[in-house]
Scaffold this active site. Sequence first.
Site, short mmCIF file in Angstrom:
data_model
loop_
_atom_site.label_atom_id
_atom_site.label_comp_id
_atom_site.label_asym_id
_atom_site.label_seq_id
_atom_site.Cartn_x
_atom_site.Cartn_y
_atom_site.Cartn_z
N HIS A 24 9.75 -31.92 9.30
CA HIS A 24 10.58 -30.83 9.82
C HIS A 24 11.77 -31.30 10.67
CE1 HIS A 24 7.86 -30.85 13.32
NE2 HIS A 24 6.88 -30.28 12.67
N HIS A 78 -6.37 -28.59 13.89
CA HIS A 78 -4.98 -28.11 13.92
C HIS A 78 -4.67 -27.40 12.61
CE1 HIS A 78 -0.83 -27.87 14.88
NE2 HIS A 78 -0.43 -29.10 14.62
N GLU A 80 -1.62 -26.69 11.42
CA GLU A 80 -0.41 -27.14 10.71
C GLU A 80 -0.83 -27.84 9.41
OE1 GLU A 80 2.55 -29.34 12.98
OE2 GLU A 80 4.09 -28.70 11.56
N ASP A 82 -0.03 -30.20 7.54
CA ASP A 82 -0.22 -31.64 7.29
C ASP A 82 -1.68 -32.03 7.53
OD1 ASP A 82 0.55 -30.98 9.93
OD2 ASP A 82 1.17 -33.02 10.39
N HIS A 145 0.55 -29.30 19.92
CA HIS A 145 1.80 -28.95 19.33
C HIS A 145 1.89 -27.46 18.99
CE1 HIS A 145 4.27 -29.57 15.36
NE2 HIS A 145 5.08 -29.21 16.34
N ASP A 164 -2.70 -34.34 17.09
CA ASP A 164 -1.30 -34.74 17.20
C ASP A 164 -1.03 -35.64 18.42
OD1 ASP A 164 -0.35 -33.58 14.89
OD2 ASP A 164 0.45 -31.80 15.86
N TYR A 192 7.57 -39.99 18.52
CA TYR A 192 6.72 -38.84 18.19
C TYR A 192 6.63 -37.89 19.39
CZ TYR A 192 2.81 -36.31 16.14
OH TYR A 192 2.02 -35.33 15.62
N HIS A 223 -2.07 -38.91 13.13
CA HIS A 223 -1.00 -39.63 12.42
C HIS A 223 -0.98 -41.09 12.88
CE1 HIS A 223 0.93 -36.02 10.83
NE2 HIS A 223 0.88 -35.49 12.03
FE1 FEO Z 1 1.41 -30.47 14.42
FE2 FEO Z 1 0.61 -33.36 12.62
O1 FEO Z 1 0.91 -31.52 12.95
#
Ligand code: FEO
Length: 388
Positions: A24, A78, A80, A82, A145, A164, A192, A223
């Site tokens: 994003h 989470h 989101e 991903d 996040h 995250d 990040y 991640h």
């Molecule tokens: Fe807020 Fe890795 O997603």
Amino acid sequence: MKAVEMKKGVYWVGGIDWDLRNFHGYLTQRGSTYNAYLIIDEKITLIDTVKHYLYDEMIKRISQIIDPKKIDIVISNHVEMDHSGGLPQLLKLCPNAQLFTSPSGEKGLKAHFGGEGWNFKVVKTGDKINIGKQNLQFVLAPMVHWPDNMMVYLEEEKILFSNDAFGQHIASYERFDDEYYLDIVMEEAKKYYANIVLPYDTNTQKAFQDASKLDIKMVAPSHGIIWRKNVGKIFEAYQKWMTNQTENHAVIIYDTMWKSTEKIAYALAEEMEAKGVAIHIKSLQTNHISDIMTCVQTAKYIFVGSPTLNNNILPNVAAFLTYMKGLHPKNRIGMAFGSYGWGGQSVALVEGVLQEMGMEVLPNIRIQYIPDTEKLKEEVKTKLSQIS
Ligand code: FEO
């Protein structure tokens, strides 16, 4: 395609996104991973999934250890996509699995996927579940996040699955901080933080406080690289970033039309350097805004320059200001500068944004056409005189 054993019976089974370059709007020049984790105990537990297009890769890794149909518990830290993109397909394989998530997680997952027939178990900070010989404890981390973020702690192995928080966008064969280049991991963790977590510093402090009550030996984010040797180092860095502590650095960010605004940028850099301030010069023609934010994260001084174009600022500068304003670094000292031909509105427009962000703003520099070198030097000295 190998699953990686992190501790006895605890595996990384995520996906590696070698080609990801845009998250994003964030330039992910090293790619990324979506880390899913599998715990083998009496109840087989999966923590998070991966982006939808890496679902098969995750399933191949899980299948090296167990039949994915045997998963009893799925923890969604989470919403989101991903991390939740693989969830609908996974829950088709194991429809009776219990799905643990935060209150906002349940709402978010239903809004994304419907969630019809999913066996939701909503948890809050301090809740624990027993999975056999081991116990998992939940720590909600809202707005580190999204509102639904959550972390989970494996008590016996002292692993914090932090989602995250503490992540970095790095695609690699290596999984641990003692196997990769630590300077790169720290730099990517900073990038990040600056591009994802920075606007939520108060929430991050609260989640960090809750997590610090735990005895943590390993931090497994959603991640990038897993922290096992440098947990203290990343915690120390977060402590600094989430409280907006800065260094005696200036980042000078600009775009230029005929090099006059650039000339002002370099004159500012020279004077700041003479004052003992470390400088970073960032042309918006050659630097991505997400990389500039890494620098902004710890810089005390943020100077932004634009010439006037059509009674306005240059589009690159507008994009950067919009981005930085959203991420909202605090406790900074700003300055606007730029050259102009006739209208000359750009400097006031830039200055207005810096003020809206709550920065202490130094007197601006606004010069018509091409700055005279000597006069510019004098003006820069005057405008920066309050910096000792
Ligand atoms: Fe807020 Fe890795 O997603």
